[in-house]
Design a protein around this motif. Structure first.
Motif, PDB file in Angstrom:
ATOM      1  N   ASP A   1      -5.461  -4.589   3.066  1.00 13.51           N
ATOM      2  CA  ASP A   1      -5.925  -3.801   4.820  1.00 13.51           C
ATOM      3  C   ASP A   1      -6.080  -5.165   5.574  1.00 13.51           C
ATOM      4  O   ASP A   1      -6.214  -4.681   6.722  1.00 13.51           O
ATOM      5  CB  ASP A   1      -7.245  -3.275   3.295  1.00 13.51           C
TER       6      ASP A   1
ATOM      7  N   ASP B   1       6.677  -0.288   8.561  1.00 11.63           N
ATOM      8  CA  ASP B   1       7.124  -0.173   9.536  1.00 11.63           C
ATOM      9  C   ASP B   1       8.122   0.757   9.763  1.00 11.63           C
ATOM     10  O   ASP B   1       8.849   1.447   9.899  1.00 11.63           O
ATOM     11  CB  ASP B   1       7.133  -1.305  10.526  1.00 11.63           C
TER      12      ASP B   1
ATOM     13  N   PHE C   1      -3.781  -6.472   6.514  1.00  8.48           N
ATOM     14  CA  PHE C   1      -2.530  -5.730   7.667  1.00  8.48           C
ATOM     15  C   PHE C   1      -1.943  -4.789   7.362  1.00  8.48           C
ATOM     16  O   PHE C   1      -1.436  -4.773   8.789  1.00  8.48           O
ATOM     17  CB  PHE C   1      -0.915  -7.620   7.284  1.00  8.48           C
ATOM     18  N   ILE C   2      -1.924  -3.819   6.861  1.00  4.87           N
ATOM     19  CA  ILE C   2      -1.802  -2.774   6.713  1.00  4.87           C
ATOM     20  C   ILE C   2      -2.865  -1.661   6.128  1.00  4.87           C
ATOM     21  O   ILE C   2      -3.666  -2.422   5.794  1.00  4.87           O
ATOM     22  CB  ILE C   2       0.058  -1.777   5.875  1.00  4.87           C
ATOM     23  N   PRO C   3      -2.779  -0.355   6.950  1.00  6.94           N
ATOM     24  CA  PRO C   3      -4.384   0.634   6.507  1.00  6.94           C
ATOM     25  C   PRO C   3      -3.897   0.675   5.467  1.00  6.94           C
ATOM     26  O   PRO C   3      -2.365   1.191   4.735  1.00  6.94           O
ATOM     27  CB  PRO C   3      -3.769   1.658   8.244  1.00  6.94           C
TER      28      PRO C   3
ATOM     29  N   ALA D   1       3.722 -11.218   3.321  1.00  8.14           N
ATOM     30  CA  ALA D   1       3.358 -10.049   4.073  1.00  8.14           C
ATOM     31  C   ALA D   1       4.078  -9.697   5.160  1.00  8.14           C
ATOM     32  O   ALA D   1       3.997  -8.198   5.534  1.00  8.14           O
ATOM     33  CB  ALA D   1       2.216 -10.723   4.850  1.00  8.14           C
TER      34      ALA D   1
ATOM     35  N   ARG E   1       5.021  -5.365   5.956  1.00  6.73           N
ATOM     36  CA  ARG E   1       4.835  -4.322   6.620  1.00  6.73           C
ATOM     37  C   ARG E   1       5.912  -4.369   7.451  1.00  6.73           C
ATOM     38  O   ARG E   1       6.402  -2.969   7.997  1.00  6.73           O
ATOM     39  CB  ARG E   1       4.409  -5.624   7.614  1.00  6.73           C
TER      40      ARG E   1
ATOM     41  N   GLN F   1      -5.938 -11.865   0.861  1.00  4.82           N
ATOM     42  CA  GLN F   1      -7.132 -11.503   0.097  1.00  4.82           C
ATOM     43  C   GLN F   1      -7.255  -9.758   0.408  1.00  4.82           C
ATOM     44  O   GLN F   1      -8.183  -9.823   0.797  1.00  4.82           O
ATOM     45  CB  GLN F   1      -8.756 -12.536   0.378  1.00  4.82           C
TER      46      GLN F   1
END
Lengths: 163, 153
Positions: free
Chosen positions: B118, B87, B120-122, B79, B83, B115
């Motif tokens: 979404d 970024d 941790f990121i849109p 993750a 991310r 799970q």
């Protein structure tokens, strides 16, 4: 010429008779359970004996049984290329004493399997050159394949990046 | 947009023009983590041919891409990497969550798998399937293009 299986059982019983706890054969797989005090000697013997010559330790597996008489089991999957023969060597461990001698100096290839068993069960291999976690993050505090560990993990134990 | 026949010029809003050019040149960042990546390759290849929709240029650098296709199981360890790559992508950027694992953890209901990305990121669009067929991914791309044309984020 004797069968390699009979030869193995005979030689082990002759040399380490007192530390062999059980010899079981189920569906063609031989399983020998030994006491952990003699593990290093037995492995050195199996690796070095010219007739048996177990030159490969294919894998090391941990099992959590959570029984009253013992908690963990460590299974060594030993294979002899020369004889084309495989058997399982098992060690039973109590929850109070999770130390077991490392066999990296006998089979260098088990370095990572031992780290894996340590990572998931917290079994400590004494004499391992680099006993760190291998799959889980370095700062993870739990041993995820133990029975008391919840299926979905402990919330917040592995941080996610901010959204 | 309005086309003036006689004088040969075009009137439009700047936003509409920008969105039109963006939606027709969505360069994907292939975040292929597991087996969905195979379907993603097929979606990019000659048979399903995503170049019909202007997305054939798979950039393996996040600096040059607009759309991140997260194709596969994202573990907690991975993750942070996903991310970080998100970024590094320049704005405007979109995220497609491809397959059951990326969208909801899928069959990996376990301590090690996130799970749903979404968390941790849109995410702009979700694709169902395990793995989704390339047609399904194409459909998602077309839906995303419509979404961009509507100026939604």
């Amino acid at each position: 010429m004797k069968n390699i299986k009979q030869k193995l059982i005979e030689k082990l019983k002759e040399n380490y008779g007192t530390s062999i706890e059980s010899v079981v054969e189920f569906q063609g797989t031989l399983t020998i359970t030994v006491g952990k005090e003699k593990l290093k000697d037995i492995c050195t013997f199996l690796r070095g004996d010219f007739d048996l010559y177990f030159d490969m330790c294919k894998d090391i597996v941990g099992v959590d049984y959570q029984r009253p008489d013992f908690r963990f089991e460590v299974v060594y999957n030993l294979y002899s290329i020369k004889n084309n023969f495989r058997f399982l060597l098992k060690i039973k461990l109590q929850e109070t004493d999770l130390h077991i001698p490392s066999v990296v100096d006998i089979w260098p290839g088990v370095n990572w399997p031992e780290r894996e068993v340590y990572d998931f069960f917290g079994i400590i291999f004494d004499g391992h050159p680099d006993l760190r976690r291998i799959y889980m993050p370095e700062d993870f505090e739990y041993f995820p394949l133990r029975k008391e560990f919840p299926l979905m993990g402990i919330p917040g134990s592995i941080p996610l990046p901010r959204k | 947009m309005g086309l003036m026949d006689k004088d040969g010029f075009l009137t439009t809003k700047l936003d509409t023009l920008l969105n039109w050019s963006r939606k027709n040149s969505l360069w994907p960042m292939p975040m292929g983590i597991s087996c969905c990546a195979i379907e993603m390759m097929s979606f990019a290849g000659p048979r399903f041919d995503v170049s019909r929709f202007g997305s054939e240029v798979f950039r393996f650098s996040p600096r040059q891409s607009d759309l991140m296709i997260v194709a596969g199981t994202v573990t907690y360890k991975m993750a942070k990497v996903v991310r970080k790559i998100y970024d590094q992508m320049p704005e405007p950027k979109w995220v497609m969550s491809m397959g059951a694992c990326a969208s909801s953890g899928g069959m990996y209901r376990s301590y090690s798998v996130v799970q749903g990305i979404d968390l941790f990121i849109p995410v702009d669009i979700y694709v169902a399937g395990c793995p989704p067929r390339p047609e399904n991914v194409l459909n998602a791309l077309i839906e995303l293009q419509k979404k961009i044309a509507r100026n939604e984020k």
